[in-house]
Every structure is written in C-alpha cells, then in structure tokens.
Scaffold this motif. Structure first.
Motif, PDB file in Angstrom:
ATOM      1  N   GLY A  15     -74.726  44.459  29.662  1.00  0.00           N
ATOM      2  CA  GLY A  15     -74.860  43.157  29.025  1.00  0.00           C
ATOM      3  C   GLY A  15     -73.702  42.934  28.072  1.00  0.00           C
ATOM      4  N   MET A  16     -73.450  41.674  27.713  1.00  0.00           N
ATOM      5  CA  MET A  16     -72.355  41.381  26.797  1.00  0.00           C
ATOM      6  C   MET A  16     -72.710  40.208  25.903  1.00  0.00           C
ATOM      7  N   PHE A  17     -71.961  40.111  24.806  1.00  0.00           N
ATOM      8  CA  PHE A  17     -72.073  38.963  23.913  1.00  0.00           C
ATOM      9  C   PHE A  17     -70.737  38.738  23.236  1.00  0.00           C
ATOM     10  N   VAL A  18     -70.328  37.475  23.141  1.00  0.00           N
ATOM     11  CA  VAL A  18     -69.162  37.102  22.344  1.00  0.00           C
ATOM     12  C   VAL A  18     -69.546  35.902  21.480  1.00  0.00           C
ATOM     13  N   PRO A  19     -68.934  35.757  20.313  1.00  0.00           N
ATOM     14  CA  PRO A  19     -69.236  34.610  19.452  1.00  0.00           C
ATOM     15  C   PRO A  19     -68.973  33.279  20.157  1.00  0.00           C
ATOM     16  N   GLY A  20     -69.543  32.227  19.618  1.00  0.00           N
ATOM     17  CA  GLY A  20     -69.489  30.916  20.258  1.00  0.00           C
ATOM     18  C   GLY A  20     -68.265  30.101  19.948  1.00  0.00           C
ATOM     19  N   GLN A  21     -67.233  30.708  19.338  1.00  0.00           N
ATOM     20  CA  GLN A  21     -66.020  29.994  18.990  1.00  0.00           C
ATOM     21  C   GLN A  21     -64.786  30.774  19.471  1.00  0.00           C
ATOM     22  N   TYR A  22     -63.730  30.034  19.804  1.00  0.00           N
ATOM     23  CA  TYR A  22     -62.478  30.704  20.147  1.00  0.00           C
ATOM     24  C   TYR A  22     -61.304  29.893  19.634  1.00  0.00           C
ATOM     25  N   LEU A  23     -60.201  30.610  19.428  1.00  0.00           N
ATOM     26  CA  LEU A  23     -58.935  29.993  19.049  1.00  0.00           C
ATOM     27  C   LEU A  23     -57.983  30.131  20.227  1.00  0.00           C
ATOM     28  N   ASP A  24     -57.359  29.028  20.624  1.00  0.00           N
ATOM     29  CA  ASP A  24     -56.337  29.092  21.667  1.00  0.00           C
ATOM     30  C   ASP A  24     -55.090  29.751  21.068  1.00  0.00           C
ATOM     31  N   VAL A  25     -54.564  30.775  21.749  1.00  0.00           N
ATOM     32  CA  VAL A  25     -53.463  31.527  21.151  1.00  0.00           C
ATOM     33  C   VAL A  25     -52.169  30.713  21.095  1.00  0.00           C
ATOM     34  N   GLU A  26     -52.066  29.662  21.896  1.00  0.00           N
ATOM     35  CA  GLU A  26     -50.893  28.794  21.769  1.00  0.00           C
ATOM     36  C   GLU A  26     -50.924  28.042  20.445  1.00  0.00           C
ATOM     37  N   ASP A  27     -52.124  27.662  19.994  1.00  0.00           N
ATOM     38  CA  ASP A  27     -52.248  27.037  18.678  1.00  0.00           C
ATOM     39  C   ASP A  27     -51.842  28.020  17.585  1.00  0.00           C
ATOM     40  N   LEU A  28     -52.263  29.283  17.743  1.00  0.00           N
ATOM     41  CA  LEU A  28     -51.897  30.313  16.774  1.00  0.00           C
ATOM     42  C   LEU A  28     -50.385  30.521  16.763  1.00  0.00           C
ATOM     43  N   ALA A  29     -49.784  30.569  17.935  1.00  0.00           N
ATOM     44  CA  ALA A  29     -48.337  30.787  18.023  1.00  0.00           C
ATOM     45  C   ALA A  29     -47.573  29.681  17.303  1.00  0.00           C
ATOM     46  N   ARG A  30     -47.930  28.444  17.573  1.00  0.00           N
ATOM     47  CA  ARG A  30     -47.218  27.322  16.948  1.00  0.00           C
ATOM     48  C   ARG A  30     -47.388  27.342  15.435  1.00  0.00           C
ATOM     49  N   ALA A  31     -48.592  27.670  14.978  1.00  0.00           N
ATOM     50  CA  ALA A  31     -48.836  27.708  13.538  1.00  0.00           C
ATOM     51  C   ALA A  31     -48.043  28.818  12.856  1.00  0.00           C
ATOM     52  N   ARG A  32     -47.744  29.878  13.581  1.00  0.00           N
ATOM     53  CA  ARG A  32     -47.007  31.003  13.007  1.00  0.00           C
ATOM     54  C   ARG A  32     -45.510  30.948  13.322  1.00  0.00           C
ATOM     55  N   GLY A  33     -45.067  29.843  13.946  1.00  0.00           N
ATOM     56  CA  GLY A  33     -43.656  29.696  14.253  1.00  0.00           C
ATOM     57  C   GLY A  33     -43.171  30.606  15.348  1.00  0.00           C
ATOM     58  N   VAL A  34     -44.061  30.905  16.317  1.00  0.00           N
ATOM     59  CA  VAL A  34     -43.742  31.815  17.414  1.00  0.00           C
ATOM     60  C   VAL A  34     -43.742  31.032  18.722  1.00  0.00           C
ATOM     61  N   GLU A  35     -42.821  31.340  19.616  1.00  0.00           N
ATOM     62  CA  GLU A  35     -42.829  30.733  20.936  1.00  0.00           C
ATOM     63  C   GLU A  35     -44.129  31.129  21.653  1.00  0.00           C
ATOM     64  N   PRO A  36     -44.934  30.169  22.121  1.00  0.00           N
ATOM     65  CA  PRO A  36     -46.235  30.501  22.735  1.00  0.00           C
ATOM     66  C   PRO A  36     -46.155  31.541  23.844  1.00  0.00           C
ATOM     67  N   ALA A  37     -45.070  31.539  24.618  1.00  0.00           N
ATOM     68  CA  ALA A  37     -44.959  32.499  25.713  1.00  0.00           C
ATOM     69  C   ALA A  37     -44.957  33.941  25.223  1.00  0.00           C
ATOM     70  N   LYS A  38     -44.545  34.154  23.978  1.00  0.00           N
ATOM     71  CA  LYS A  38     -44.571  35.518  23.437  1.00  0.00           C
ATOM     72  C   LYS A  38     -46.000  36.043  23.378  1.00  0.00           C
ATOM     73  N   PHE A  39     -46.959  35.160  23.106  1.00  0.00           N
ATOM     74  CA  PHE A  39     -48.358  35.559  23.040  1.00  0.00           C
ATOM     75  C   PHE A  39     -49.025  35.529  24.416  1.00  0.00           C
ATOM     76  N   THR A  40     -48.753  34.467  25.200  1.00  0.00           N
ATOM     77  CA  THR A  40     -49.441  34.311  26.480  1.00  0.00           C
ATOM     78  C   THR A  40     -48.896  35.236  27.557  1.00  0.00           C
ATOM     79  N   LYS A  41     -47.586  35.463  27.546  1.00  0.00           N
ATOM     80  CA  LYS A  41     -46.967  36.330  28.549  1.00  0.00           C
ATOM     81  C   LYS A  41     -46.584  37.690  27.974  1.00  0.00           C
ATOM     82  N   GLY A  42     -45.956  37.685  26.802  1.00  0.00           N
ATOM     83  CA  GLY A  42     -45.506  38.944  26.211  1.00  0.00           C
ATOM     84  C   GLY A  42     -46.639  39.850  25.776  1.00  0.00           C
ATOM     85  N   ILE A  43     -47.711  39.258  25.234  1.00  0.00           N
ATOM     86  CA  ILE A  43     -48.894  40.024  24.811  1.00  0.00           C
ATOM     87  C   ILE A  43     -49.985  39.948  25.868  1.00  0.00           C
ATOM     88  N   GLY A  44     -50.020  38.824  26.584  1.00  0.00           N
ATOM     89  CA  GLY A  44     -50.978  38.684  27.676  1.00  0.00           C
ATOM     90  C   GLY A  44     -52.312  38.104  27.281  1.00  0.00           C
TER      91      GLY A  44
END
Length: 389
Positions: A15-44
């Motif tokens: 069985g599994m459970f995850v909280p009912g909220q998520y943050l899109d990592v592209e939003d996080l990347a832009r807020a931190r001044g990082v190219e989104p691909a670094k998070f989506t492709k570089g980190i996966g």
C-alpha cells in the motif's frame, strides 16, 4: 531458493500514501533562477510531494496501511515495524502511534528502525526472519518519511514525502524474496541530521559517489557468487533519492552488457521511476515505491527475477533479489494509486514556502485538516495527537 529452510517468504500486499499537494519542479526551477531542464532532465524529477502540517510519518504510515488493511488477516499479524529517518520522538516509537490509529491488536510486537534510507529494508529483512521463525504469522513493514533540505538549498529539488506499507508472509502473492543478499557497510559522513536540526546535512557529490561505489560492490559480489549477469534480471530497481541517481547505478551494472539487455533494463527502469519522478524522495520508502511503480506499470512480470538495491547514507548498502508471483496484479491497487497521484492539488511557490516554513509548527498553523484519512492534529501537554477525518 527463498530461505535457508526452503520456505517461500516475501511481500504479500503493498500500500502507499502521498500527501495531497505537489509542486511542479519547473516552477521551483524558475523561482530559484535555474534552467528547468536541469531539474527535469539533469535530476530527473517532474513533481515534488509537499506535506501539509498535518502530514507526518505516523499519519502517512497509517494511511498507507489503510490502503491494504481490508486484505489483512489481523489474527495472523505478529509484528509491526516502521522504518524511518524522520522520527517524531527520541524515545517512543512511531509504530506505537500507528498501531493504535489503525486499530491493530495490543498483543503484537511493535518497534521502529533507523539507518537513514536503509531503515525500510532493515525492517523488511527483520520481518523476513520473523516469518521464517513463525510461518503462521505475518508482519507489517511501514516505510514513512519526509525529505527536507531547506528552502533554496542544493538538495531542495530532491525533497518529497510519503509512505509505503508491506505485508510480509509465507507464500506471498506479489514477490518471493531470496535470502541470499549481499551487504556492505562503512562509517561514512555523506549525509546526516544532528539532534535538534529539522533539515539534513548532505555532501551531495560525495554521497552520489558512495552510493555508486556501494552498488558496484554488492552487485558484483552477488553476480559473482551466483554466476549471474545483467541479462538474467527482468529489472534492476533502486533507491531513488532522485531518478537520475538510479540511472547512474544502472549504467554501472550495464558497463559490459549487450545492447538488447541494456535497452530492456533501461525501459524497465523508466517504469520503476515513474512514481518517484512525480513524488520525490521518500527516504526509507523510495526503493519500495520503485518496486510498486514497476509492478503497476510493466507488462506481465510473473515468474521473473528482479534485483533490488537499497542504500542508506552513513552508510549501508544491500543488493537482494526476488521472484514475481503468478497473478500478482490481482493483489495490487494500481488504479487507486494512479488516482491518488492524479487527484493531488498543484500549489504555487508562495504556498509551498508557507507550508515548508510552518511544517514543524503545526500547532501554530491555520486550522486545516484533510477531508479523509488519518492526520496529525497537534500537541497537547507535549503529547502528539492524531485523528481520522
């Protein structure tokens, strides 16, 4: 063989459970001044589960058990183990809170295990040997964690929260585990969280290298002992603090593999990484989220051998194998898990940072609780309180 006594032991329910909220990592990347691909492709990573103030290891663990509780014969249950590195008390086990919440009988044994991200696997093998000694009994193993590194830190992208629950029994319905694992441990300072700190201290590059070194050690030792090669595995599954970490380890395994084997194992890795890519790091539950993701997305895997690598900083590594059982799909909750992930609310950066800041001050946060499931409801007289919606 599955055990020294020939008894087949392994995972009967998941069985599994995850909280009912998520943050899109592209939003996080832009807020931190990082190219989104670094998070989506570089980190996966694609999405990161974000816990509310009422989501902790107890409530999430209880909700993961609730996912499979209707399938469990509690009269056979002898032990509840929680693996976590997000402890809520220096003395009292989180498993006792969970046992009470889900209504398990007082006659069962119950305790908590800590060794960074390895705690869930330590619990799994403790359960294995308990069942080997008591084949008429079953064990619940819960891996539940909140991964926190701090706002604006290098590790922020690898945060997450959630829990996985597993029922261990003889003649399991999902996966028979082989009792011939290879282990490796050493005193290494790649990641730790001193008393009084709510975020971990990590040397990311060093930790990645240790992870890969430990994997190479146990994988080569296992394959050498049993005359196996990558082509002999249907899938290789990994602890995934971020999905590219597992791909790095898979590439180590595939260094001398043929092209067809590499293609097949990489495709199956992507299936195993699907949940982690959309949830984030679950510490002790990460490997078992990978296992569940692969089982719930792969083509029929009945009868196939898989390999699993568990790693916990500090450091402990284990490589073990299992055999997928006939009709295993009938005992998974794939559709419910798909809906759990799809139905989450996407939050913006302001809400994410507010939730992060107030997470460890739940009693001071706004009064907001979930519409269903178990939740942490605050502290009274230094005692944590839990409720069910």
């Amino acid at each position: 063989m599955s055990s020294n006594t020939g008894v087949r032991i392994g995972i009967d329910r998941m069985g599994m459970f995850v909280p009912g909220q998520y943050l899109d990592v592209e939003d996080l990347a832009r807020a931190r001044g990082v190219e989104p691909a670094k998070f989506t492709k570089g980190i996966g990573q694609s999405r990161m589960s974000v816990p509310q103030h009422y989501d902790d290891i107890v409530s999430m663990g209880a909700n993961a058990i609730a996912d499979i509780l209707p399938d469990i014969d509690v009269n056979r249950l002898g032990l509840l183990i929680v693996g976590t590195e997000s402890g809520i008390d220096q003395s009292k086990s989180s498993s006792l809170f969970i046992k009470h919440l889900v209504g398990l009988p007082n006659r069962i044994e119950s305790f908590e295990i800590k060794e960074a991200c390895f705690g869930g696997t330590a619990g799994l093998f403790a359960a294995y040997h308990y069942v080997a000694a008591h084949p008429d009994k079953t064990v619940l193993v819960v891996a539940s964690d909140v991964a926190r590194y701090g706002l604006g830190t290098a590790g922020e992208i690898t945060q997450g929260a959630g829990a996985v629950a597993m029922l261990i029994s003889v003649n399991p319905s999902i996966l028979v585990i082989n009792d011939d694992a290879e282990d490796y441990s050493d005193d290494i300072n790649d990641f730790w969280r001193p008393n009084g700190m709510t975020e971990a201290v990590v040397d990311g590059k060093y930790s990645t290298q240790v992870y890969l070194d430990f994997f190479r050690h146990v994988f080569d030792a296992y394959c050498g002992k049993h005359a196996l090669a990558p082509r002999d595995f249907a899938a290789l599954l990994f602890h995934l603090p971020f999905t590219k970490m597992g791909m790095k380890a898979l590439n180590v395994a595939l260094e001398n593999a043929d092209v067809e084997t590499g293609k097949r194992l990489r495709e199956n890795f992507e299936l195993s990484a699907s949940y982690a890519r959309n949830v984030g790091n679950l510490y002790t539950a990460s490997l078992y989220l990978s296992l569940m993701s692969w089982l719930e997305h792969a083509d029929d895997a009945a009868g196939q051998r898989i390999g699993l690598f568990s790693y916990g900083s500090g450091a402990m590594g284990k490589f073990f194998t299992g055999c997928v059982q006939p009709n295993y799909r009938q005992h998974l909750h794939a559709l419910a898990h798909e809906h759990m992930l799809m139905d989450r609310e996407r939050i913006d950066m302001d809400e994410y940072e507010r939730m992060f800041t107030h997470y460890h001050a739940a009693e001071d946060a706004e009064t907001k609780y979930p519409e269903s499931g178990f939740y942490f409801s605050g502290v009274q007289g230094a005692i944590r309180q839990y409720s069910r919606a």
